[in-house]
Each structure stands twice: as C-alpha cells, then as structure tokens.
Scaffold this motif. Structure first.
Motif, mmCIF file in Angstrom:
data_model
loop_
_atom_site.group_PDB
_atom_site.id
_atom_site.type_symbol
_atom_site.label_atom_id
_atom_site.label_comp_id
_atom_site.label_asym_id
_atom_site.label_seq_id
_atom_site.Cartn_x
_atom_site.Cartn_y
_atom_site.Cartn_z
ATOM 1 N N GLY A 106 -12.387 0.037 -13.823
ATOM 2 C CA GLY A 106 -11.389 -1.021 -13.801
ATOM 3 C C GLY A 106 -11.428 -1.748 -12.471
ATOM 4 N N VAL A 107 -10.736 -2.877 -12.405
ATOM 5 C CA VAL A 107 -10.726 -3.672 -11.183
ATOM 6 C C VAL A 107 -9.298 -4.126 -10.890
ATOM 7 C CG1 VAL A 107 -11.305 -5.776 -12.502
ATOM 8 C CG2 VAL A 107 -11.709 -5.698 -10.014
ATOM 9 N N ILE A 108 -8.901 -4.087 -9.620
ATOM 10 C CA ILE A 108 -7.583 -4.570 -9.224
ATOM 11 C C ILE A 108 -7.729 -5.502 -8.024
ATOM 12 C CG2 ILE A 108 -6.381 -2.522 -10.085
ATOM 13 C CD1 ILE A 108 -6.108 -1.587 -7.174
ATOM 14 N N PHE A 109 -6.889 -6.542 -7.990
ATOM 15 C CA PHE A 109 -6.890 -7.493 -6.883
ATOM 16 C C PHE A 109 -5.571 -8.246 -6.921
ATOM 17 C CE2 PHE A 109 -9.442 -8.971 -10.479
ATOM 18 C CZ PHE A 109 -8.666 -10.022 -10.944
ATOM 19 N N GLY A 110 -5.246 -8.888 -5.815
ATOM 20 C CA GLY A 110 -3.993 -9.630 -5.730
ATOM 21 C C GLY A 110 -4.076 -10.996 -6.373
ATOM 22 N N ARG A 134 -4.378 -5.279 -2.348
ATOM 23 C CA ARG A 134 -3.736 -4.857 -3.602
ATOM 24 C C ARG A 134 -3.820 -3.339 -3.754
ATOM 25 N NH1 ARG A 134 -1.943 -6.851 -8.590
ATOM 26 N NH2 ARG A 134 -0.987 -8.411 -7.217
ATOM 27 N N LEU A 135 -4.935 -2.728 -3.369
ATOM 28 C CA LEU A 135 -5.071 -1.281 -3.472
ATOM 29 C C LEU A 135 -4.020 -0.575 -2.624
ATOM 30 C CD1 LEU A 135 -6.514 1.322 -4.317
ATOM 31 C CD2 LEU A 135 -8.083 0.990 -2.388
ATOM 32 N N LEU A 136 -3.871 -1.010 -1.379
ATOM 33 C CA LEU A 136 -2.908 -0.365 -0.486
ATOM 34 C C LEU A 136 -1.485 -0.550 -1.001
ATOM 35 C CD1 LEU A 136 -2.921 1.257 2.118
ATOM 36 C CD2 LEU A 136 -2.610 -0.880 3.381
ATOM 37 N N ASP A 137 -1.200 -1.712 -1.534
ATOM 38 C CA ASP A 137 0.128 -1.982 -2.091
ATOM 39 C C ASP A 137 0.428 -1.041 -3.249
ATOM 40 O OD1 ASP A 137 2.575 -3.315 -2.477
ATOM 41 O OD2 ASP A 137 1.689 -4.670 -3.946
ATOM 42 N N MET A 138 -0.535 -0.857 -4.152
ATOM 43 C CA MET A 138 -0.314 0.012 -5.311
ATOM 44 C C MET A 138 -0.302 1.486 -4.907
ATOM 45 S SD MET A 138 -2.487 -2.060 -8.242
ATOM 46 C CE MET A 138 -1.902 -1.074 -9.621
#
Length: 379
Positions: A106-110, A134-138
């Motif tokens: 999967g991929v995550i970004f702001g 985004r990773l640090l936020d989640m």
C-alpha cells in the motif's frame, strides 16, 4: 546478463517479462544479488537507471519466500520517498512486480483524505510506501506500528534531505527494529547523506555505478543563450518543431508554471501545469494524461516532477534554471531513461549564466551552445 541469472523466482520473472524487462541495468545487476544476500546497501546511480527495480524486486522476493515459511501480520518492509508522485510511482512498480506473488502493498502520502489509507492498512500490507510527513502523522495517531519492519528503503535520500525531512526520518528510524536490512539509494551523495549512512547502515555494500554528477551519456545537452523576454518565443518554436513528442518543461515557480501554460495555450499548444498548489487529484490526472500521451506538454516545478517516470520521454526543457546545480542532474534525468536517447534543452538568460557555469563545473563537461535568435553572436 539476464534476470534469470540473478536467481529471480519464477513468479516475479513472469511479471517482469510482461513489463518487457529482459536484461537488468547495471544498478540492478549489482544491487539485486546483494539485497538477496540480506546485506545493507548504499547505492548511487543516476536518475533513470532503474533504481526502483533494483530494490523492489529482491525485497518482494525475500518477503515471498518468508511468507511461504511463516505467517506473520504487520508491515514488514517500509519504503520512504520524498514526494507523493514518487511514492505513487514506486507503488505502481511494486504492483507490477508482485502481481503473481502473495505480497500485499500500500501507499500513503499527504494532501488526500486519510480514511481510505486507514482502511487499506486495516486490511493488511506487507510493504508500505510512504512519504515521511504522512507516515509520522499516522504513527503519532497510533494507526501504524513499525515494530515488525525487516526491510527499510530510503529512495532519493538526497532529495529528502533537501526538502527538510531529516528530522522526520530520524523520528521514524527510532521506532524501527534495530535488526533490519537497510537500503539507501540516491542519485547524488552529498556529505549530509554520507553522514546519515554511518548511523543507519551496517557494513553496507557500496554500489556506485556511474559518476554522481553526470547525466547519462544518451542525453544530448543543449543550452540556448536567450533574453528573458524571448524565452516564450523560443519555447513555442521548439515545441512546434517537436511535433507530437512528449516534452517536460521545468519552471522555478508555481506562478510561472501557470503563466507558461497560458502562453502556450494562446499559441495553440495544449499543456498542463504540475505543482504543489494543484490538488492531489489534479496532479494525478495531469500525470496520467502525460503518461498516456493525452497531454503532450507538462510544465512542472521540481518537487512536483519527482514522480514522472516515462521510459521514452524524448525531451526535457529547463525554462528556468535551478538555483542548485545538483537539481539540474535530477531534471535532465527524466529523459534518456532505460537506455533510450533524449534531449535536454536549457534556456539561459543573462542573469543565469553563472548557474550554467556551476552546472558545467559539477558535471565536468560543457553543454552544446546555441543562440536565440540564431543571428546573434555567440558570447
């Protein structure tokens, strides 16, 4: 050498053959066996030489073989990328390479709603591609745990440091298991990167397949000395002669990118702008249109351009020169990829001549000089 000779498993071989891969590039040939041997890697290779496959293919293979022997939930591989476009590009590559395996990613970004990303994570992934913010936020929200990470990849590490992600990266690293395999890939190796590697890599294998500050030899580099007021005329002239070729134009600012698109529209040349003020949907649509050939010309800022990966992009134009010479290498590396030829055209006004000198000094070679209009004398 072929991919079969690199001991790639049949399920991945089938997928990469469908992609048209026959022979590995030099970075792939050197890096894949090292990654499969579970050694840390410090890899330096020019943009467009196939770095993504050089780490993604062996990581997928290692995970596939491990999942066949054991079942363990949780994210097992983390790939950090500096921009959402690059993260999406990496995710698309993994989707292609892993299509005949059991590996989920999967991929995550702001810049987009978080809920779909939360749902994706709840379904479970083996490989997560992420931008640091985004990773640090989640992670802070408790949505992501990295306590089972076995493989960490930092892609375009130099760009992440340029964009100010060093503190986020250090926070993320503090949450990862100490016993892991770490792979760091970059197009350039400035001192800050080498300093970072000492703290995160364990006895890494250094792979430097090309000179750090030199575009690939298949790129023809031209510099036009032109007055600022004549840049639009020169751009229109080049694009009209390029006929149906796809062209990536670099602008220093978002405002100027929009202005260039308007000027091209008046001249009857359709184009789209790609920059940070555009919504994520708009940026993805623009990239999709460009890759499919629906849009022939993209005018982009440096940050937005990092996910543009088109093997047969024939031309890059530097409408504005970057302030940092190393950025030029990244820009022109969008063309001449995967063994194809390409042309990099740079517009240089009077106040940009020092920037051209810096670039040529960095590369250790000269660009071919031209004048616009052609009747002017060479300076």
């Amino acid at each position: 050498m072929t991919f079969e000779e690199l001991n790639i498993i049949p399920s991945i071989l089938k997928a990469i053959k469908e992609k048209g891969y026959i022979n590995p590039t030099q970075i792939q040939e050197e890096a894949i066996p090292v990654v499969l041997a579970k050694k840390d890697v410090l890899g330096c290779a020019q943009t467009g030489t196939g770095k993504t496959a050089s780490y993604a293919i062996p990581v997928i293979q290692l995970l596939q073989l491990e999942t066949a022997a054991e079942k363990r939930n949780g994210i097992k591989a983390l790939i950090l990328a500096p921009t959402r476009e690059l993260a999406l590009q990496i995710s698309e590559c993994i989707d292609d390479y892993a299509k005949y395996t059991r590996i989920k990613h999967g991929v995550i970004f702001g810049g987009v709603k978080q809920q779909p990303q939360n749902e994706m994570l709840r379904r479970g992934v083996d490989i997560l591609v992420a931008t640091p913010g985004r990773l640090l936020d989640m992670m802070n929200q408790g949505c992501i745990k990295l306590n089972q990470i076995r493989y960490l990849v930092l892609d375009e590490a130099d760009r992440m440091l340029d964009m100010g992600f060093i503190h986020d990266i250090k926070k993320i690293l503090s949450k990862l298991p100490v016993n892991r395999q770490t792979l760091l890939f970059s197009a350039t190796m400035p001192g800050a990167i080498l300093s970072l590697t000492k703290s995160i890599l364990k006895k890494p294998v250094n792979i430097n397949v090309t000179p750090q500050y030199s575009p690939v030899e298949t790129i023809e580099q031209l510099v036009y000395f032109v007055e600022k007021k004549d840049k639009n005329s020169l751009l229109i002239s080049i694009l009209q002669k390029a006929e149906n070729q796809s062209v990536l134009v670099f602008s220093r600012t978002k405002h100027n990118a929009n202005k260039i698109v308007r000027k091209l529209g008046i001249a009857g040349i359709a184009s789209e702008a790609l920059h940070g003020n555009k919504s994520q949907t708009s940026r993805q649509n623009a990239l999709s249109n460009f890759k499919s050939g629906k849009t022939r010309v993209i005018v982009a800022t440096d940050i937005a351009s990092r996910g543009i990966d088109i093997n047969e992009l024939p031309m890059v134009i530097n409408y504005d020169l970057p302030d940092v010479a190393e950025t030029y290498i990244h820009r022109v590396g969008r063309t001449g990829r995967a063994g194809n030829t390409g042309t990099a055209v740079t517009f240089c006004s009077q106040d940009e001549r020092k920037l051209v000198e810096n670039i040529q000094k960095l590369m250790g070679k000269k660009m071919n000089k031209k004048m616009f209009p052609a009747k002017q004398k060479t300076v």
